[in-house]
Design a protein around this motif. Sequence first.
Motif, short mmCIF file in Angstrom:
data_model
loop_
_atom_site.label_atom_id
_atom_site.label_comp_id
_atom_site.label_asym_id
_atom_site.label_seq_id
_atom_site.Cartn_x
_atom_site.Cartn_y
_atom_site.Cartn_z
N CYS A 225 0.84 -1.20 0.00
CA CYS A 225 0.00 0.00 0.00
C CYS A 225 0.87 1.25 0.00
O CYS A 225 1.83 1.36 0.76
CB CYS A 225 -0.95 0.02 1.20
SG CYS A 225 -2.02 1.49 1.17
N CYS B 111 -0.37 4.34 0.55
CA CYS B 111 -1.02 5.48 1.22
C CYS B 111 -0.08 6.13 2.23
O CYS B 111 0.98 5.59 2.56
CB CYS B 111 -2.33 5.03 1.89
SG CYS B 111 -2.13 4.32 3.53
N CYS C 207 0.64 3.85 5.26
CA CYS C 207 1.40 2.60 5.02
C CYS C 207 2.80 2.87 4.45
O CYS C 207 3.73 2.13 4.73
CB CYS C 207 0.63 1.69 4.07
SG CYS C 207 -0.92 1.11 4.77
N HIS D 97 -5.19 4.06 7.56
CA HIS D 97 -5.05 3.50 6.20
C HIS D 97 -6.40 3.57 5.47
O HIS D 97 -6.49 4.05 4.34
CB HIS D 97 -4.56 2.05 6.27
CG HIS D 97 -4.90 1.23 5.07
ND1 HIS D 97 -4.15 1.24 3.92
CD2 HIS D 97 -5.97 0.39 4.83
CE1 HIS D 97 -4.72 0.44 3.02
NE2 HIS D 97 -5.82 -0.08 3.55
N ILE E 282 -7.26 5.73 2.05
CA ILE E 282 -7.71 5.11 0.79
C ILE E 282 -9.07 5.69 0.37
O ILE E 282 -9.31 6.00 -0.80
CB ILE E 282 -7.80 3.57 0.93
CG1 ILE E 282 -6.41 2.99 1.28
CG2 ILE E 282 -8.36 2.94 -0.34
CD1 ILE E 282 -5.33 3.25 0.27
ZN LIG Z 1 -2.39 2.11 3.35
#
Ligand SMILES: [Zn+2]
Length: 356
Positions: free
Chosen positions: A277, A279, A282, A301, A305
């Motif tokens: 991930c 993001c 993350c 997270h 997203i």
């Molecule tokens: Zn993430």
Amino acid sequence: MSTTDASKRSGDRDRGRFDLTNRLLTQVPADRAGEFWSIGADGDGGIVVSGAEALIAAFGRVREMTRPVLADRRRYAANNRPRGTVRFDPCWLESQRELNTATVLTDSGYIGEGDQEALVAILEQAARAGDNVCAVLPLHISWLADPGVKLLTGEVNQHEVPVALVLEHARDPLGTRYAVSGLKDLLSQTQVPVGLLCTDISGLGAIAHGAMWAAVGVTSALRHLYPADRKGPPFTGVRARHAIVPRLMTFMNVERIAEGWAQVQRRDDVDENMWRCYCVECGNRTMDRFAACTDLSLAAHNISILDDLHQQITSPASWERAISDALGWYHWIQNEYHLTWDPPAFMNAWLPRSRR
Ligand SMILES: [Zn+2]
């Protein structure tokens, strides 16, 4: 009705500190408001504090109200939940005004199947309750089927009061074509702002189809209204935790994500990016970390997203495209990892038959 129309028509009523137009909010339980308060603080969302202690929790953080804050009493989800004919508590409404919440949410009871008396009682009380009041409508899912949805739309328009829907279902209230079709009809035909409380990824679809705002629950229990005989997700001994897998656009149990990651580890010829991930929270880490991370990190997270998706999904067409892309990835993991996982029901429910 478009989001722009909704914001225009709400002008007189929206005197809170923040406009809710096109907002994706995070719904958090009052007893964990402190833990989750920082989530999404850098984005353009907001927070819905939920439960009987919601106002106490929000007053405790009044100095930190730098984005829209709402208070949802969730009286409709309490033990021995009252019927929608129950009177609102004037103190509950007045305290929200003192707090300067973005809108005043009513402490409604529940509207059962065909219970028009409860629906009207809530709308009438809300219309009389002063400026900037939003009628919370906790609905049995049959209200989105014919003929309920026509009746619902007619009553909402007649009372001219903004509404916030809470949809009841044991699994996914927007996992059937009839419910999604009813919601689309309602959103296109109502002449007042419509928001959604206690929703999930489908909240993005609702906004794309004209809902003014939607609040996504930070826990499974706050992502829809469980029927009275099932207060929450099936109890398995361990509280289930779910993370959005970005490519699959799905809230997935972290144990299942770990299973997907384990498949990648057993082979060296497959693409592992499905489980990585990018993001802010993350930072390119792999998603097997969700099995052991804190609830705060997991939620951060998910909100990150959702914010990304919200920026990409600006119309019904882009919402359908996002779903089609996710379904494409489900086919891909079947071919690549030999994992036959069913996509969530909301995906086919939202797609026109020609796109399925
Ligand atoms: Zn993430």
